[in-house]
Every structure is written in C-alpha cells, then in structure tokens.
Design a protein around this motif. Sequence first.
Motif, PDB file in Angstrom:
ATOM      1  N   GLY A 173      11.502   6.519  -5.002  1.00  0.00           N
ATOM      2  CA  GLY A 173      11.414   7.910  -5.447  1.00  0.00           C
ATOM      3  C   GLY A 173      11.519   7.962  -6.954  1.00  0.00           C
ATOM      4  N   TYR A 174      12.218   8.971  -7.465  1.00  0.00           N
ATOM      5  CA  TYR A 174      12.436   9.021  -8.905  1.00  0.00           C
ATOM      6  C   TYR A 174      13.818   9.563  -9.191  1.00  0.00           C
ATOM      7  CZ  TYR A 174      11.502  14.103  -8.793  1.00  0.00           C
ATOM      8  OH  TYR A 174      11.537  15.452  -8.515  1.00  0.00           O
ATOM      9  N   LYS A 178       0.827  -1.213   0.000  1.00  0.00           N
ATOM     10  CA  LYS A 178       0.000   0.000   0.000  1.00  0.00           C
ATOM     11  C   LYS A 178       0.858   1.259   0.000  1.00  0.00           C
ATOM     12  CE  LYS A 178      -4.002  -2.140   2.262  1.00  0.00           C
ATOM     13  NZ  LYS A 178      -4.815  -2.210   3.511  1.00  0.00           N
ATOM     14  N   ILE A 179       1.958   1.227   0.746  1.00  0.00           N
ATOM     15  CA  ILE A 179       2.867   2.378   0.755  1.00  0.00           C
ATOM     16  C   ILE A 179       3.454   2.592  -0.636  1.00  0.00           C
ATOM     17  CG2 ILE A 179       5.016   3.309   1.689  1.00  0.00           C
ATOM     18  CD1 ILE A 179       4.442   1.755   4.262  1.00  0.00           C
ATOM     19  N   LEU A 180       3.860   1.499  -1.276  1.00  0.00           N
ATOM     20  CA  LEU A 180       4.412   1.602  -2.627  1.00  0.00           C
ATOM     21  C   LEU A 180       3.379   2.176  -3.591  1.00  0.00           C
ATOM     22  CD1 LEU A 180       6.734   1.038  -4.608  1.00  0.00           C
ATOM     23  CD2 LEU A 180       5.793  -1.267  -4.912  1.00  0.00           C
ATOM     24  N   ASP A 181       2.138   1.719  -3.504  1.00  0.00           N
ATOM     25  CA  ASP A 181       1.087   2.233  -4.385  1.00  0.00           C
ATOM     26  C   ASP A 181       0.863   3.732  -4.170  1.00  0.00           C
ATOM     27  OD1 ASP A 181       0.482  -0.006  -5.867  1.00  0.00           O
ATOM     28  OD2 ASP A 181      -1.037  -0.739  -4.475  1.00  0.00           O
ATOM     29  N   SER A 182       0.934   4.180  -2.918  1.00  0.00           N
ATOM     30  CA  SER A 182       0.750   5.608  -2.644  1.00  0.00           C
ATOM     31  C   SER A 182       1.901   6.415  -3.224  1.00  0.00           C
ATOM     32  CB  SER A 182       0.621   5.853  -1.139  1.00  0.00           C
ATOM     33  OG  SER A 182       1.851   5.619  -0.466  1.00  0.00           O
ATOM     34  N   ALA A 230      13.195  11.414  -3.049  1.00  0.00           N
ATOM     35  CA  ALA A 230      12.601  10.263  -2.356  1.00  0.00           C
ATOM     36  C   ALA A 230      11.173  10.573  -1.969  1.00  0.00           C
ATOM     37  CB  ALA A 230      13.414   9.920  -1.115  1.00  0.00           C
ATOM     38  N   TYR A 231      10.290   9.592  -2.167  1.00  0.00           N
ATOM     39  CA  TYR A 231       8.908   9.711  -1.704  1.00  0.00           C
ATOM     40  C   TYR A 231       8.708   9.020  -0.359  1.00  0.00           C
ATOM     41  CZ  TYR A 231       7.507  11.435  -6.313  1.00  0.00           C
ATOM     42  OH  TYR A 231       7.367  12.170  -7.457  1.00  0.00           O
ATOM     43  N   PHE A 273       3.603   5.510  -5.914  1.00  0.00           N
ATOM     44  CA  PHE A 273       3.319   5.525  -7.352  1.00  0.00           C
ATOM     45  C   PHE A 273       2.394   6.689  -7.686  1.00  0.00           C
ATOM     46  CE2 PHE A 273       3.946   0.666  -8.007  1.00  0.00           C
ATOM     47  CZ  PHE A 273       5.287   0.877  -8.274  1.00  0.00           C
ATOM     48  N   LYS A 274       1.339   6.869  -6.896  1.00  0.00           N
ATOM     49  CA  LYS A 274       0.371   7.934  -7.155  1.00  0.00           C
ATOM     50  C   LYS A 274       1.011   9.316  -7.059  1.00  0.00           C
ATOM     51  CE  LYS A 274      -3.650   5.224  -5.653  1.00  0.00           C
ATOM     52  NZ  LYS A 274      -4.697   5.062  -4.607  1.00  0.00           N
ATOM     53  N   LYS A 275       1.892   9.509  -6.077  1.00  0.00           N
ATOM     54  CA  LYS A 275       2.607  10.788  -5.959  1.00  0.00           C
ATOM     55  C   LYS A 275       3.460  11.048  -7.195  1.00  0.00           C
ATOM     56  CE  LYS A 275       2.968  10.670  -0.889  1.00  0.00           C
ATOM     57  NZ  LYS A 275       3.901  10.532   0.257  1.00  0.00           N
TER      58      LYS A 275
END
Length: 272
Positions: free
Chosen positions: A191-192, A134-138, A162-163, A140-142
């Motif tokens: 992050g990206y 769920k953290i990873l999916d959130s 970093a997200y 992704f959305k950011k």
Amino acid sequence: MKPIKYLAAVSVFALLLAGCASNKQDDVSVSESADAYGIEIDEEDGVEDVYENSEKKEITVQKKKKDKVGFFESFTIAKYLDLSEGSVFTSKYFGGLKQSECVYVYAQKNDMSGFGANYQGAYYYVLLDDANKKILDSCFKKYFSDFENKKLQRDNKKSYKAYGKIKVRLNWGGAKSSCSYYANNVVATVGYEFKENSPYFTIQMLSAVDESKMGLGDGTEIVYSSNLEYFLTKNQCKALSEGISDEVIEKARNPVNENFIEDEETFTGDNY
C-alpha cells in the motif's frame, strides 16, 4: 601546562569519535530523494487501517509440509543472478527511514525474482513468482494513479492505505552470502504510507518462521525473520518493476556477454 595538554588530548579524541560516527553511515551509490506531495492535507474516511496490528506477535509454530528441497536447501542455497542495482528505504531501529542499496535478482532454482538488501543487521531476499509479481505491478499502477490524481489520503490519524496482499518467499541470514534461512508463502501487505509529509509505497511483512529445519524434532532451534517494512518512492517502484521484468530476466539467463548489468541511475525526487 598539564591542564592545557589534557584539554588538547580530549579535543583530539572527541574529533576522532565524531569522524568514526560519520563513517558508519552506509554509502548508497544509487541515491533517491523523497517524493514531494504538496502541503495540503486531504481528510477522507474509509482508509483501511492495515498497520494497527503490525507489532511483533507471538507466532504459533505449526507442523507444515516441508519444502520440496527440504533440509539440505540450507547447504545448496538457490543461486541468484544479479540483474541490476537500486535502492530501497527501510525502518531504523528507533524510528525514521534509512536508504539502503539493493540488488534486483533472479533465483534460478525457484524461478522467482525480487530484491535483496540489508535490513537491521541481516540480509534479506524478497522473492516473487510470476503471479504475485503481476499483482505487485497492478498495485504500483494504482499508487501512481492515486499519486497523480491527488487521491492519496493523509491526516494525523490515518496516513496509510492497503492496495492488496501478495505472497513472497524470504531467504535471509547474517550476510548476503549466507542466507540459509527461508520461509515460503509469507503474506505481504502492499500500500502506501506518509513519512515526514512524503508518501512511500510500502511492502510490509510480519515475522515468519524459518522452514529450513522443520520436522527435525524437539530441541531444534526455531529461527524467526524480523518484521519487515520497505518504503519505495515512485522511481524506486518503477526501478523494481523494470529491474525484474521478464525481458530483463530473459536477457540475464541468456546474456550476449557477461557484463549485462545495467549502468546505475541517479534518482531525483518527484515534484508535486
């Protein structure tokens, strides 16, 4: 006539070498192109420098509580349900990115899901429980939101951000069928990062200590995982999220028929 024969033989040998070199490239059935993000550079401050200390560091091995399964997990490795196939980008030995096939899996023994792929000569499974998924999916959305709203920060000094962090389980070995090493609660920074003017969502982990033989006493060989960096385009993020969704896992656990693996999809780059 001898010099002519010699030159001809050399030419044929060179062509054979070139052919062999070209055949060493991995065949990726699910091909993905980098995301286009325009040519302007946004220079904004405040980007968290999460990769500056990402070099390999000496790791102090501490006595830990052993996994519930213990040493014999090396011989009774968790069985995986292959959910579908996709691709990820990984770091090459000497820089640059390489696209590799991956498989989205569900590990029944651990009740975790994730992906497996070759990484610099070894095979790694990266597995998440429901909370970290769920953290990873959130995250992704950011990333999708920042991408669409042109908020990704890129300049010559700081082209990454970093997200958040997630905890994953790593299983690895020399081949997909022999991943007997494992490490729990490995911290991964998500992050990206921009590579060659294109942004990628990143999942990065520093080297972890194999736990399969912990507690066996002195003289036991200590095995470490590699530093891992995975790079994903937007389509690859979506494919991973959908590929290990609860619906897909439920379908895999209770298949209507044995041929539940979805058809492969060919990805194309994003226009920005």
